[in-house]
Every structure is written in C-alpha cells, then in structure tokens.
Design an enzyme around this catalytic site. Structure first.
Site, PDB file in Angstrom:
ATOM      1  N   GLY A  84       0.813  -1.201   0.000  1.00  8.45           N
ATOM      2  CA  GLY A  84       0.000   0.000   0.000  1.00  8.45           C
ATOM      3  C   GLY A  84       0.854   1.262   0.000  1.00  8.45           C
ATOM      4  CB  SER A  85       0.132   4.666   1.229  1.00  4.75           C
ATOM      5  OG  SER A  85      -0.996   4.859   0.404  1.00  4.75           O
TER       6      SER A  85
END
Length: 639
Positions: free
Chosen positions: A326-327
């Site tokens: 993810g981020s």
C-alpha cells in the site's frame, strides 16, 4: 607249529614301521594342534576376548544436551528439563508380551502406548533401545528399577527434553523440536547415528530447525554389562558427548511479550529493528501457539484447533506473509523518481482526485483531490495521484531497482522458516511469469504499493531502517554463538542523495506530527520519542469497499511503518494488521505503543501520549495479558 625265525623277524620289522608311522602321525597332529592352540590363545587372544565381551557388554549412544537459546538479556527462551523414561532393547527382552504385561502393573501404560511401542520395536534394529514411556513420575521409575530382575531388557533412564518457558511469545521465531520421523531421515544422505534413537528430538521449524547442526551437539558412548537375562548389571565406562552450542538472540523478551499482548485478538505481525546494528529486537506474529504442545506430539484436538482457526496461528506472518504494501511503498517511488531526476522536491503536481490514463481513471483515495502537492505534502497526506504521475515518468524498472536497494524483493538471511522473498516486479518479470507485456497501468498500481508488489513485515522494517540511516543495514537475529559475538551485517551506504532522503524523512515526520498527517492521532509527545512514519492500506479485493460493512476476511489490510526518535533514529517498526481496515486506525496505534515501549524500556507513563488518547490507551493496556516478572501472565502494571 613254530614260525620260522625269518618270518618272525619280518613281522617285527613291519610292526615297528607301522608304530613309527602311527607315532609320527600322532606327534605331527599334536604339533599342529599345539600350534593352533598357541595361535588362538596367544596371538588371537585379544580378538577372542572382545568377541566374548560382546556377549555380555553393550555399547550405547548417550544423547548430548541440546544447546540452549537465550534472548539478548540472557533470559532462557529454549531450555532442557529432566525427563524420566523407560526404554527396552528387543534382543535382551525375551517374551515381549510377558514383559509388557509386567510393566503395565508398574507404570500407567494404555493400549495405545503399548501398540505404539510395539510398532517402533518392529521398525528398529533388535539392539536399538526403544522408548516405551516418557515424562514419567519419579515414583513410576523407582518401581521399575526395583523390579528390574523380572524385566529383562527394560531400563529406566533419566534424559532431557526441550521446554519453552515463554510459551507463545517466541513460537514463530524459535519454532520447536519433535521426535525424528521417517520423513526427516529420508532427507539426509548420511544421517547421524543419533537420529536412529527413537524419540530423539530434532528441530522441526524455526530457528530450532535452521540451526539444528549447531544445537544438536555430538553423541557420547557408554559400555554396560548385561547378564544372560538381558538385565543391565553395571556401567563399565562412559565417554560424554559434546553439548550443543548455546545461542543468544538479538530479541528482547519483554518487548516481544508486549507486542504479543498488544496484538491479542488480531491476525497481525510486527517487527522491530535496531537501525544501527540491524538487530531484530522483536519479531511477532499473532495469534501464536504454545510450542510445548509439539515437543511430545500434539493431540488431534489441539492440532485441529490450530489449523481450523481463520487467523492462522501456525503461519509466521512476520517473515512468511507477503502483502501489497500500500502507501508505505510511496517512499520507494519517491526516491526512485527523485534519484532519476524526473521530478524535484519542490515541484508540485495537481491532484483532482484521479489520473486519466486512456479511457481509465486511477482514483486517489480522496475523491475530491488534494490540489497541488509536492513531495512533502504528498507523503504527509498520502496523495495517490502524485505517485501515479511519478510512476509514469520514471518507469517500473527504476522503481523495482529502488525497492530492491531498500530491501523489498530480497530474501533476508534470517535463520527462520519460510522467509519470503516478496516481489519487486519488472517488465521482464511479467513477461516471464505472466507471458504478458507490462502496461503503464501496472506501473501506476505499483507506485502506491498495489498490483504485483508484495512485501513482508520484515522487508518493510528493513526498508524503513535503511531510509532512516541511509545505510544498507541487514537484519541480524543471532547475537552470539557460545558467547562468540556474531558480525553486524551491512552493505555500506545506499548511495542515495542525502537531500532527497532528508526530504522523505521530514515528510514521514509530518505524517505523525502534523495535524494534516494521516497518523497524527498516533504521535508521541516527548522530543526524544517523536516518530516519523507512513500509513498504508492494501486492498484485498479489486473493488473499493467500505470496510465497516463487509465481513472481516474481505476488509483491507492495515499497515504502518516508522522510525524513532526522529532526530537520532534508534529503532524501526513495521506493523501489518490483516483485514484491519485502515493503516491510520488499526496499525498506527499499535506501532506507536511499540515505539513507546521500546524506547522507554518498560511500560511508559501515560503522559507520553496525547491527552485525548490516554483513556483509550489505559483501557487497552489494562486488558493486555502481559507476562509479569515472576514469569506468570496477568494484567499489566501500568506506570
């Protein structure tokens, strides 16, 4: 009628010749016999003495003491405890049915115990001792010893068995031992004779298995005298074997226990590293299990409970589990683009809430968009569109190269089971594995840690440690072997721009300490405890869902990575909560608590946390099953 003198003389001569021949033959035979007797009694005396001794003297192997395992402070993680057992040698036992019948009058043996022992006896050589029962009480062993004359081939023994005093805390790190199986033997070309001893314990998983050669040691021998009935009369001599090596790990038992207690009820993993040495201070996977269950053979009921648990307690999520990062991957994309010179730190990119690529829109998590953002704002507010744009400019191969440099897509050499390599995909990888060409859309997905990118919690922690220091530090789990310190592992400087690294670190600091940051609620107040981090949420399904309104197993994974203190980094932390929903709500608070515990050295006072969070933290901590100093588990003693 008298015989003529001539005939009498001839007869006498014949008798004399026969007597001489017969006497000579007898003397020759006696000479040969005497020579043979001399050869056997003098020249071959030693050999025949040994052959005679073999009928009354047995040589048996003495299993060595397995090496001990300690944490970094010297607290035992794996130790050996006394084990009273009964063994039988088939060739000395005579009538097995009669012997077992007598034994059952003395010690508690079930039909299953007897049948299991009989199967083992049939499988083993007649001279190999087979364990009939172990973990017996001293009273049972004494009963057998007193009745030894009536139990040929049966011997009570005192051995050692493995014990894990901290139970669940280090199950996924150390693993466990178990009896040698046929499968274990089939994997070895020249197995150690020790492995032929029934119920001899070897490492099955984890560090116990990976360091088996060091921990096992080498066998000793003993010569025992037995009588005609097979009863052991006395021990004639003994040569002790070599004890296995003692290992001291880099992990801290107090921090490990805190993390396991903090993750109760979750399917999650957390890793803590010393960014200066690479020492793994804690590496936890939740839920865990008691490795002592496996040492003597786990019951069907207990094993079924573990395998049917949807939180997968047997899986080591910290090194084996791989997740879309993810981020938390955005630092990789940012460093790749800035190092390649396709963007500058102060350059802004407009985020309207999506990026148009052909007929497809790649959305930002904030539907209304973030407006104009630069490197700092894009990380602090976790804007997706900024990284879509960087990925289109820099390309996947440069992003992949940076990911590898930071430790993602690399199998780190820790002595644990199933350490995953993860995946930092390239164009060649997709062509070779999917037989498809790489698309620009694949790069956009990868730029925010989605698509094909996979990383383990260990790799995310290594990535964070390298960003914090600019050094290619490698994780270390074994601190010393028999008190000999093991080397600190590093591949030297990363070779990245100090300016770019500084910009990324400042943005990570704002994530946790700016009101606009995605993890602002998970900050720490003291200057020497302030952390710099990054939230992440990885999608489980291809469509965006409302995590509150779907079943647990369909919710997104929550991630958070950080290092602290910001001004003088000492530790890096990564947390992954499976199906936790959002990184800022599920993973960041856990990481914050871990940082506070690691830097304080114990449970810190509540005033290190924001005032609005203290009541919630106190409630969580009061319910945590922390292991107390007396070794028992109970409610925490908050400072």
């Amino acid at each position: 009628m008298r015989r003529p003198p001539k005939d009498t003389e001839e007869s006498a001569r014949r008798i004399t010749r026969r007597g001489l021949v017969l006497g000579g033959s007898m003397l020759g035979f006696m000479g040969v016999l005497g020579t043979r007797m001399r050869y056997m009694q003098i020249d071959q005396a030693e050999q025949f003495r040994l052959l005679a001794e073999e009928n009354r003297i047995n040589i048996r192997l003495i299993p060595p003491a397995r090496g001990l395992i300690f944490d970094r402070t010297g607290v035992p993680i794996a130790e050996n405890t006394q084990n009273y057992r009964i063994v039988i040698v088939r060739e000395d036992a005579g009538d097995l049915d009669e012997t077992f019948a007598k034994l059952r009058e003395l010690v508690p043996l079930t039909d299953d115990d007897v049948e299991r022992a009989m199967r083992e006896i049939r499988r083993r050589s007649p001279f190999v001792p087979v364990t009939i029962a172990d973990q017996l009480a001293w009273e049972d062993v004494a009963e057998v010893a007193v009745n030894a004359p009536a139990l040929p081939g049966v011997t009570p023994e005192v051995g050692l068995t493995r014990h894990y005093p901290l139970e669940e805390d280090f199950a996924h790190v150390v693993g466990y031992v178990g009896p040698v199986s046929d499968y274990d033997l089939s994997k070895l070309e020249d197995p150690d004779p020790l492995l032929q001893i029934p119920k001899f314990q070897i490492g099955k998983v984890g560090l116990e298995a990976r360091q088996e050669d060091l921990l096992r040691g080498s066998a000793g021998t003993k010569r025992i005298e037995v009588n005609a009935g097979g009863r052991v009369m006395r021990e004639l001599s003994r040569q002790e074997g070599k004890k296995g090596a003692d290992l001291q790990l880099t992990v801290d038992h107090g921090l490990q226990n805190f993390i396991n207690a903090r993750l109760v009820g979750e399917s999650a993993a957390a890793v803590v590293m010393d960014v200066r040495s690479g020492d793994v201070l804690a590496i936890a996977s939740a839920p865990s299990f008691d490795p002592n269950l496996f040492v003597r053979g786990i019951s069907v009921k207990d094993y079924k409970a573990l395998t049917e648990n949807d939180h997968r307690p047997l899986a080591n999520k910290s090194v084996q589990g791989t997740y879309p990062p993810g981020s938390t991957f955005k630092m990789v994309t940012a460093l790749a683009a800035h190092e390649a010179g396709v963007v500058t730190a102060g350059e802004t990119i407009y985020c309207p809430g999506y990026k148009q690529l052909g007929t497809r829109r790649f959305h930002c998590w904030k539907r209304g968009g973030h407006g104009y953002v630069d490197l700092h704002d894009s990380l602090m507010r976790s804007c997706d569109v900024y990284y879509y744009e960087l990925a289109e400019r820099v390309g996947i191969d440069r992003i992949s190269e940076m990911a590898t440099r930071l430790g993602i897509g690399v199998r780190h050499d820790l002595p644990m089971s199933a350490v995953a390599e993860g995946l930092a995909p390239t164009k060649a990888w997709k062509q070779g594995n999917r037989q498809e060409s790489w698309m620009v859309g694949d790069s956009l997905n990868a730029s925010i840690g989605q698509g094909f990118v996979l990383a383990s919690p260990l790799q995310l922690c290594v990535m964070t440690a390298r960003i914090a220091t600019g050094e290619a530090i490698r994780p270390r789990l074994v601190k010393s072997i028999d008190t000999e310190e093991q080397p600190i592992l590093s591949d030297g400087p990363l070779g990245l721009s100090p300016t770019t690294l500084s910009q990324v670190r400042k943005a990570m600091f704002s994530v946790s300490n700016s009101r606009q940051g995605t993890a602002y609620r998970s900050r720490l107040l003291p200057e020497d405890m302030k952390l710099a981090g990054k939230t992440g949420t990885s999608q489980v399904r291809s469509v965006v869902v409302d995590n509150k309104n779907v079943p647990w197993e369909q919710r997104d994974h929550a991630l958070f990575v950080c290092f602290a203190p910001y001004d003088n980094p000492r530790i890096a932390v990564s947390v992954v909560v499976e199906h936790g929903g959002g990184g800022s709500t599920a993973a960041a608070p856990v990481a914050r608590d871990i940082v506070a515990r690691a830097l304080w050295g114990d449970l810190p006072p509540l005033d290190v946390f924001p005032s609005g969070e203290r009541d919630g933290i106190a409630e969580i901590w009061d319910s945590m099953p922390l292991r107390r100093k007396d070794g028992k588990t109970g409610r925490s003693d908050r400072a």
